[in-house]
Design a protein around this motif. Structure first.
Motif, PDB file in Angstrom:
ATOM      1  N   ASP A  12       0.864  -1.180   0.000  1.00  0.00           N
ATOM      2  CA  ASP A  12       0.000   0.000   0.000  1.00  0.00           C
ATOM      3  C   ASP A  12       0.903   1.234   0.000  1.00  0.00           C
ATOM      4  O   ASP A  12       1.919   1.258   0.698  1.00  0.00           O
ATOM      5  CB  ASP A  12      -0.868  -0.020   1.270  1.00  0.00           C
ATOM      6  CG  ASP A  12      -1.958   1.031   1.228  1.00  0.00           C
ATOM      7  OD1 ASP A  12      -2.297   1.504   0.121  1.00  0.00           O
ATOM      8  OD2 ASP A  12      -2.468   1.380   2.302  1.00  0.00           O
ATOM      9  N   MET A  13       0.565   2.191  -0.815  1.00  0.00           N
ATOM     10  CA  MET A  13       1.433   3.360  -0.923  1.00  0.00           C
ATOM     11  C   MET A  13       0.636   4.662  -0.954  1.00  0.00           C
ATOM     12  O   MET A  13      -0.440   4.744  -1.550  1.00  0.00           O
ATOM     13  CB  MET A  13       2.288   3.285  -2.198  1.00  0.00           C
ATOM     14  CG  MET A  13       3.683   2.753  -1.931  1.00  0.00           C
ATOM     15  SD  MET A  13       4.698   2.493  -3.431  1.00  0.00           S
ATOM     16  CE  MET A  13       4.281   3.900  -4.441  1.00  0.00           C
ATOM     17  N   GLU A  14       1.183   5.653  -0.299  1.00  0.00           N
ATOM     18  CA  GLU A  14       0.778   7.049  -0.430  1.00  0.00           C
ATOM     19  C   GLU A  14       2.086   7.823  -0.518  1.00  0.00           C
ATOM     20  O   GLU A  14       3.135   7.311  -0.114  1.00  0.00           O
ATOM     21  CB  GLU A  14       0.014   7.524   0.825  1.00  0.00           C
ATOM     22  CG  GLU A  14      -1.253   6.770   1.124  1.00  0.00           C
ATOM     23  CD  GLU A  14      -2.339   7.030   0.098  1.00  0.00           C
ATOM     24  OE1 GLU A  14      -2.303   8.103  -0.537  1.00  0.00           O
ATOM     25  OE2 GLU A  14      -3.210   6.157  -0.076  1.00  0.00           O
ATOM     26  N   PRO A  15       2.036   9.046  -1.008  1.00  0.00           N
ATOM     27  CA  PRO A  15       3.292   9.820  -1.009  1.00  0.00           C
ATOM     28  C   PRO A  15       3.892   9.839   0.397  1.00  0.00           C
ATOM     29  O   PRO A  15       3.210  10.192   1.370  1.00  0.00           O
ATOM     30  CB  PRO A  15       2.833  11.215  -1.453  1.00  0.00           C
ATOM     31  CG  PRO A  15       1.645  10.951  -2.318  1.00  0.00           C
ATOM     32  CD  PRO A  15       0.945   9.793  -1.672  1.00  0.00           C
ATOM     33  N   GLY A  16       5.119   9.418   0.482  1.00  0.00           N
ATOM     34  CA  GLY A  16       5.809   9.396   1.772  1.00  0.00           C
ATOM     35  C   GLY A  16       5.489   8.193   2.633  1.00  0.00           C
ATOM     36  O   GLY A  16       6.005   8.054   3.748  1.00  0.00           O
ATOM     37  N   ARG A  17       4.668   7.278   2.129  1.00  0.00           N
ATOM     38  CA  ARG A  17       4.294   6.109   2.929  1.00  0.00           C
ATOM     39  C   ARG A  17       4.334   4.839   2.072  1.00  0.00           C
ATOM     40  O   ARG A  17       3.763   4.781   0.985  1.00  0.00           O
ATOM     41  CB  ARG A  17       2.886   6.267   3.499  1.00  0.00           C
ATOM     42  CG  ARG A  17       2.424   5.042   4.296  1.00  0.00           C
ATOM     43  CD  ARG A  17       1.101   5.290   5.012  1.00  0.00           C
ATOM     44  NE  ARG A  17       0.746   4.101   5.795  1.00  0.00           N
ATOM     45  CZ  ARG A  17       0.064   3.065   5.307  1.00  0.00           C
ATOM     46  NH1 ARG A  17      -0.353   3.086   4.053  1.00  0.00           N
ATOM     47  NH2 ARG A  17      -0.179   2.014   6.063  1.00  0.00           N
ATOM     48  N   ILE A  18       5.037   3.817   2.552  1.00  0.00           N
ATOM     49  CA  ILE A  18       5.068   2.496   1.916  1.00  0.00           C
ATOM     50  C   ILE A  18       4.776   1.490   3.016  1.00  0.00           C
ATOM     51  O   ILE A  18       5.500   1.432   4.015  1.00  0.00           O
ATOM     52  CB  ILE A  18       6.464   2.179   1.328  1.00  0.00           C
ATOM     53  CG1 ILE A  18       6.871   3.224   0.285  1.00  0.00           C
ATOM     54  CG2 ILE A  18       6.488   0.780   0.722  1.00  0.00           C
ATOM     55  CD1 ILE A  18       8.327   3.082  -0.182  1.00  0.00           C
ATOM     56  N   ALA A  19       3.722   0.719   2.833  1.00  0.00           N
ATOM     57  CA  ALA A  19       3.419  -0.316   3.824  1.00  0.00           C
ATOM     58  C   ALA A  19       3.407  -1.666   3.130  1.00  0.00           C
ATOM     59  O   ALA A  19       2.751  -1.850   2.111  1.00  0.00           O
ATOM     60  CB  ALA A  19       2.071  -0.060   4.489  1.00  0.00           C
TER      61      ALA A  19
ATOM     62  N   VAL B 185       7.256   0.435   5.988  1.00  0.00           N
ATOM     63  CA  VAL B 185       8.558  -0.151   5.643  1.00  0.00           C
ATOM     64  C   VAL B 185       9.644   0.258   6.623  1.00  0.00           C
ATOM     65  O   VAL B 185      10.544  -0.533   6.936  1.00  0.00           O
ATOM     66  CB  VAL B 185       8.928   0.179   4.177  1.00  0.00           C
ATOM     67  CG1 VAL B 185       9.219   1.666   3.993  1.00  0.00           C
ATOM     68  CG2 VAL B 185      10.101  -0.666   3.705  1.00  0.00           C
ATOM     69  N   GLN B 186       9.563   1.470   7.144  1.00  0.00           N
ATOM     70  CA  GLN B 186      10.619   1.921   8.072  1.00  0.00           C
ATOM     71  C   GLN B 186      10.559   1.158   9.397  1.00  0.00           C
ATOM     72  O   GLN B 186      11.547   1.152  10.146  1.00  0.00           O
ATOM     73  CB  GLN B 186      10.554   3.441   8.290  1.00  0.00           C
ATOM     74  CG  GLN B 186       9.315   3.943   8.985  1.00  0.00           C
ATOM     75  CD  GLN B 186       8.197   4.267   8.006  1.00  0.00           C
ATOM     76  OE1 GLN B 186       8.086   3.664   6.926  1.00  0.00           O
ATOM     77  NE2 GLN B 186       7.343   5.193   8.393  1.00  0.00           N
ATOM     78  N   ASP B 187       9.417   0.528   9.684  1.00  0.00           N
ATOM     79  CA  ASP B 187       9.342  -0.302  10.900  1.00  0.00           C
ATOM     80  C   ASP B 187       9.926  -1.695  10.664  1.00  0.00           C
ATOM     81  O   ASP B 187      10.180  -2.432  11.620  1.00  0.00           O
ATOM     82  CB  ASP B 187       7.891  -0.458  11.360  1.00  0.00           C
ATOM     83  CG  ASP B 187       7.278   0.873  11.779  1.00  0.00           C
ATOM     84  OD1 ASP B 187       8.024   1.868  11.895  1.00  0.00           O
ATOM     85  OD2 ASP B 187       6.054   0.912  11.981  1.00  0.00           O
ATOM     86  N   LEU B 188      10.099  -2.045   9.412  1.00  0.00           N
ATOM     87  CA  LEU B 188      10.666  -3.365   9.094  1.00  0.00           C
ATOM     88  C   LEU B 188      12.194  -3.289   8.957  1.00  0.00           C
ATOM     89  O   LEU B 188      12.915  -4.182   9.421  1.00  0.00           O
ATOM     90  CB  LEU B 188      10.065  -3.895   7.791  1.00  0.00           C
ATOM     91  CG  LEU B 188       8.551  -4.169   7.827  1.00  0.00           C
ATOM     92  CD1 LEU B 188       8.000  -4.341   6.415  1.00  0.00           C
ATOM     93  CD2 LEU B 188       8.249  -5.414   8.659  1.00  0.00           C
ATOM     94  N   ILE B 189      12.654  -2.216   8.322  1.00  0.00           N
ATOM     95  CA  ILE B 189      14.106  -2.069   8.095  1.00  0.00           C
ATOM     96  C   ILE B 189      14.838  -2.030   9.430  1.00  0.00           C
ATOM     97  O   ILE B 189      14.532  -1.209  10.284  1.00  0.00           O
ATOM     98  CB  ILE B 189      14.390  -0.764   7.313  1.00  0.00           C
ATOM     99  CG1 ILE B 189      13.687  -0.778   5.950  1.00  0.00           C
ATOM    100  CG2 ILE B 189      15.895  -0.556   7.145  1.00  0.00           C
ATOM    101  CD1 ILE B 189      13.703   0.560   5.228  1.00  0.00           C
TER     102      ILE B 189
END
Lengths: 269, 269, 269, 269
Positions: free
Chosen positions: A14-21, A27-31
């Motif tokens: 799922d994507m919005e500008p500035g957000r990738i899930a 995604v930043q919670d996975l990295i």
């Protein structure tokens, strides 16, 4: 949103500008939080695995990275970079070749094991279920039993017993049931008996046990094998880049091929 | 052995019947002992990384797995399985497309950072070295500075600051020097100033920092991106297999394309 | 129609239910009326060629179909079918490898000839223009002059003089101007002089003359070479299918590769 | 010569320095003397066809060059060049997708027709043989009868009747027997009757008649379709190169995809 957006629907990202899930996780919670095998599992299965499940998957991914440049995929990767391709192109030409014969045995073994499991679940003793499954495979598919036998590693493929022992260990901790390990051993017993000599389980037979134990469906056994072998593909392609060469052929140039046709043809005047 | 064997020489893998050694390690000693990122590093670099190095590499591999089905590679993978291809073929068609424009920015960013590093090593102040490197890139290559700017994620690609913070952390522990993180920030500063608005570092710019800090050469930045993105490729191809479809095109069938040629051509009678 | 349809605009093909028009020609008016080379020209150029133009194109297409299984593309095609791929997959893996080094010389030669043509058009004598173009190529690109020299066919590639004579014939009838034939001969003269021995024009140098004479741009020289060589790819892949084999490697299995790494590695305990 | 040379034996091509012979013909005797379809036939079949045979083959090659950018192969080719690939790479990614569903119908139709021919040769009336073959196909393979029906071209694919009429003409001159044309019409009659509406023969059904009449085996029907469609692939890839674009996705960027997963996932803390 619209019929156009719906044409490409997915539950993966799922994507919005500035957000990738990914599968619902920003995604930043996975990295930096999950391992690469956990990420692989999350992406293809949809849920986060336990650390123990991910570790067993990791064993399969580590085990299958390479089998050397006589494998057609690796030879192709090495030739590809001498033709001008980058690593993406070398990987594409090579991975493409991991088809039914070269990369499909894991998928096929998962299927074969599944037949046996189903028969056992229906009350057939495992020995008989295995005999029948092997017979059925050979009559319906091919005489080659996927995951067993090796033209090179005799009497044993060193990867298989190591992987099986790790499955046993995982079963002892309740990470997996161990039923597919038992099935694979039943297959080996039948084959050894029939052939009157050891028919060693190979890398595909052993990784298929892991994939089946962990609930991966057959096609993913192939897909994950491709991912694992891509590591060897990249390593060999990169080594060849450094060795250099242009239009590297399969044999040293002096050997040429053997021509088996007629010496002359008079069709055209 | 012979000129034929020497034609395919490699320092990656050694084999005898019953024995497989990867970079000098018997494979059974690696399985269950090393992580998949350690294995990847060992294969492409030749030496075993420290756990901290492998963990930083793992962050880059986790970060780049997917960017959704509007990426041409992912769209191709999904279409491919509806054409009859298995996951190997879908992966091949998709990974092939990770070429200079779609998958080469990481490699290019490693190169650009390298120019700046060399200039700094020769005594040029980092700001000036960065200005010059950007100018040189735009005059010699293209106006697109690799690793910076995103048509979708504005003002920020959520993966980049997370990855940079992990590099900073690794630098604070001495795992890496942090010099490429500093260089990447210098690039961002110059671009922000020139454009008079934020030009956010993207996934390629950030993973290139990790690859450069860890000593990977440019082509491997591309190769490892291909490996990472293959995870998304497999996940999407597998999801599409389950959704079904035959000969899935890029848009819903009713939309067809716009014909821009002449309505009739009288060349042939 | 809509922004979605416009995303895929083309002047090549127009369709309605029951109607297919290629470059403005209803397909049923083309079938049985035009030759395959005419169709190829029509599709990539947009206009129907004269019969003479199509015949000269046909010579280039006929000339480049095969150069044997030591070519990495053909070896790959043959290995591919033993891995389980169909002819489409074999062709894909093989054609992919016709990149800059293996399939790009025709495109490069068209470019080199173009430089010379432009210089001559600006008033530089052809000898000097050729000297300068060769120098420029070697300083800016690589020391290999595309289209000239052959590691195997010495002193002459049998395809080149035959193709050149057909260009001369076409020029004598006014089908082409012959200017690129003259340019290619000027290149050969310079190279022969510099090397102090014959540097024979090869298949790429000769077909590039045809493509340039007929007005094809460089990238199409590569594309049409790929089309031509695909004939050999299909023939070899099909022959290999009939020969059989599973996971055919580059050399007979007994040869294995030469391992050049360390005999042991103590990184992991 | 040696076991190494024998590993790559072929009856297609013979070479010595300065000499290339294809199927026994020195290449310089073929260039300018045979048409491209004759060359294709010679290469894959081993013998030179009559001009009439080559002309009928040419009709099939001309007919199948393109079906527009909604075909996944063509869409892939166009996207590929915007990712940085050359025409070889675009062709590879695209042709790879001409697998069972997208490019295999011709091969399958040749097989289906062959079943009917064999049954007729054994004395079964053609109507009954056709009924049985269709039933067998649907029970053993899939409900889709290869070569018949079209989701777009209704009531008729304009290529099919044109191709059939050319087969009839060739049969009237004795070039072919016409038996496969009759078989294909029997299939159409059965399908029309069963469906109670026209099920038009499509391009694959019609070209399969030609390939079968000319004695090509099934896999070559697929291979030659790939060769024909490669013309469209090259034309579209080249047009896209000229249109430009970077990382062209399947739909305009504003449409994005529809996310069908959960809005949040709490697996990781």
């Amino acid at each position: 949103m619209s019929d156009v957006s719906d044409w490409w629907s997915t539950s993966i990202i799922d994507m919005e500008p500035g957000r990738i899930a990914l599968r619902g996780h920003p995604v930043q919670d996975l990295i930096g939080q999950v391992t690469f095998p956990q990420m692989i599992w999350l992406m293809v299965r949809g849920q986060m695995p336990s650390p123990e499940q991910a570790t067993l998957l990791e064993c399969a991914l580590v085990a299958a990275v390479d089998h050397g440049p006589q494998a057609p995929s690796i030879a192709t990767a090495r030739m590809a970079v001498t033709c001008g391709l980058g690593l993406n192109g070398a990987m594409a030409s090579a991975v493409n070749m991991l088809d039914d014969v070269h990369g499909g045995a894991g998928e096929q073994a998962v299927e074969l094991y599944g037949w046996i499991k189903d028969a056992v679940a229906s009350g057939t003793p495992i020995e008989k279920a295995t005999e029948q499954a092997i017979d059925h495979w050979q009559s319906e598919r091919t005489r080659f039993i996927p995951g067993f036998g090796h033209r090179f590693h005799k009497p044993e493929d060193p990867r298989a017993p190591r992987l099986l022992s790790l499955v046993d260990e995982a079963a002892s901790h309740g990470t997996v049931t161990g039923e597919f390990a038992a099935i694979s051993r039943a297959v080996q017993t039948v084959l050894n008996t029939r052939k009157d000599k050891p028919v060693p389980m190979n890398i595909d037979g052993a990784t298929a046990v892991i994939y089946a134990e962990l609930g991966f469906e057959g096609p993913l056994a192939r897909g994950l094998f491709c991912l694992s072998r891509s590591v060897g593909v990249i390593a060999h392609a990169w080594e060849q880049m450094q060795q250099g060469g242009r239009n590297k052929g399969p044999t040293p140039p002096d050997y040429r091929w053997t021509y088996t046709g007629d010496s002359e043809n008079k069709d055209v005047d």
